[in-house]
Design a protein around this motif. Structure first.
Motif, short mmCIF file in Angstrom:
data_model
loop_
_atom_site.label_atom_id
_atom_site.label_comp_id
_atom_site.label_asym_id
_atom_site.label_seq_id
_atom_site.Cartn_x
_atom_site.Cartn_y
_atom_site.Cartn_z
N ASP A 14 0.98 -1.13 -0.16
CA ASP A 14 0.04 0.03 0.03
C ASP A 14 0.88 1.24 -0.14
O ASP A 14 1.73 1.34 0.87
N PRO A 15 0.90 2.02 -1.16
CA PRO A 15 0.20 1.82 -2.40
C PRO A 15 0.80 0.78 -3.32
O PRO A 15 1.99 0.37 -3.01
N ALA A 16 0.13 0.69 -4.18
CA ALA A 16 0.47 -0.14 -5.25
C ALA A 16 1.90 0.24 -6.09
O ALA A 16 3.10 -0.50 -6.04
N PHE A 17 1.81 1.62 -6.39
CA PHE A 17 2.86 2.37 -7.13
C PHE A 17 3.11 3.34 -6.24
O PHE A 17 2.38 4.30 -5.70
N TYR A 18 4.82 3.85 -6.18
CA TYR A 18 5.22 4.92 -5.33
C TYR A 18 6.12 5.65 -6.03
O TYR A 18 7.12 5.06 -6.53
N THR A 19 5.75 7.11 -6.36
CA THR A 19 6.94 7.57 -7.09
C THR A 19 7.60 8.62 -6.53
O THR A 19 7.06 9.38 -5.49
N TYR A 20 9.12 8.71 -6.53
CA TYR A 20 9.70 9.66 -5.55
C TYR A 20 9.93 11.01 -6.41
O TYR A 20 9.89 11.05 -7.54
N LYS A 21 10.51 11.78 -5.58
CA LYS A 21 10.94 13.34 -6.30
C LYS A 21 11.57 13.08 -7.29
O LYS A 21 12.75 12.20 -7.52
N ASP A 22 11.58 13.73 -8.57
CA ASP A 22 12.20 13.78 -9.66
C ASP A 22 12.26 12.56 -10.55
O ASP A 22 13.33 12.15 -11.29
N SER A 23 11.18 11.83 -10.24
CA SER A 23 10.84 10.49 -10.95
C SER A 23 9.68 10.55 -11.97
O SER A 23 9.11 11.50 -11.81
N THR A 24 9.61 9.65 -12.97
CA THR A 24 8.46 9.65 -13.80
C THR A 24 7.99 8.51 -14.06
O THR A 24 8.73 7.37 -14.33
N LEU A 25 6.77 8.23 -13.88
CA LEU A 25 5.98 6.78 -14.41
C LEU A 25 5.02 7.03 -15.41
O LEU A 25 3.93 7.76 -15.05
N VAL A 26 5.02 6.38 -16.50
CA VAL A 26 4.18 6.41 -17.89
C VAL A 26 3.39 4.94 -17.52
O VAL A 26 4.24 3.66 -17.84
#
Length: 277
Positions: free
Chosen positions: A204-216
């Protein structure tokens, strides 16, 4: 398709007891989506796509392509005659024939160029430069050289850790959250597959994006959260969701204070932006 014509097929369903689609005499045909299924008891030549005549061109971008279960037939998914060109950019193709001389799945002297798709036979002989074949069980997947073809949770987790492009080739269950760490970019092609977070999981959560990252995220897949308290995403970095289906199971009568935010901090994250298209 005949004599110099141009045809585009979208969401077409073809069920045939003989052959299926012919491209002849310099015609151009693009098959974007749908299905072609030939169910014939004949042992004579049968092809899902029959391309003949100098200059004839077939482009397959997606779809599902099958023969009936009787495999000992003179048949192939594609016949490309001399002077023709076939481009396969995607789609799912079933098993090849077991009949001697027809076991390749693709026949003819024409040019066949494969840059994507899933096959029930080995398509290596036609794969374009810059692409590779990844075998998983009894299927072969064609992806770009720089793409990770992920069949397990560990495959996906490792790809997220290093960054880059990853395509799912199997449904997976998350054993841990998927992190995109600072400075990394991840492009997740769901490829129509499903990611499940089981009820009772600590993910939890399924996806975690950190500062200065990108997820598409794209590829029209499905993410299922089986616990109403689970969240889909914490967007500390930039997130773009192009398409897909996202399901969180909330049993009837669940108190509102036991239902978590689907996207945590979407309006308050100071580092990233979120786009859903």
């Amino acid at each position: 398709a005949y004599a110099g014509s141009t045809t585009v097929l979208n969401d077409v369903v073809v069920n045939s007891a003989n052959g299926a689609i012919g491209v002849t005499d310099g015609a151009n045909l693009t098959f974007n989506s749908g299905s072609v299924d030939v169910d014939s008891k004949s042992t004579s030549g049968r092809y899902l796509f029959y391309v003949v005549g100098n200059g004839s061109t077939l482009t397959i971008n997606g779809g599902n392509f099958y023969f009936n279960k009787t495999q000992n037939q003179k048949r192939a998914y594609i016949y490309a005659g001399a002077g023709t060109t076939v481009y396969v950019n995607g789609g799912t193709f079933g098993k090849a024939s077991t009949r001697s001389g027809y076991t390749d799945g693709i026949l003819g002297e024409g040019s066949v160029v494969i840059t994507g798709g899933t096959f029930g036979f080995d398509p290596s002989a036609w794969v374009a430069t810059g692409y590779k074949v990844v075998k998983n069980g009894n299927t072969w997947h064609v992806v770009a050289e720089n793409v990770t073809a992920a069949a397990t949770f560990d495959d996906v987790k490792n790809a997220f850790a290093t960054g880059g492009e990853v395509v799912l080739i199997e449904d997976i269950k998350l054993d841990d959250r998927l992190n995109v760490v600072e400075g990394k970019e991840v492009h997740l092609d769901m490829n129509g597959k499903t990611i499940t977070v089981e009820s009772g999981s600590s993910v939890d959560p399924a996806f975690y994006t950190y500062k200065d990252s990108t997820l598409v995220i794209d590829g029209n897949g499905t993410v299922i959260l089986e616990d109403p308290s689970m969240s889909l995403l914490f967007p500390g970095g930039d997130v773009v969701i192009e398409n897909g289906t996202f399901i969180r199971k909330v049993p009837a009568g669940t108190p509102s204070n036991e239902v978590g935010a689907l996207i945590v901090g979407a309006k308050v994250s100071p580092w990233g932006s979120q786009t859903v298209t």
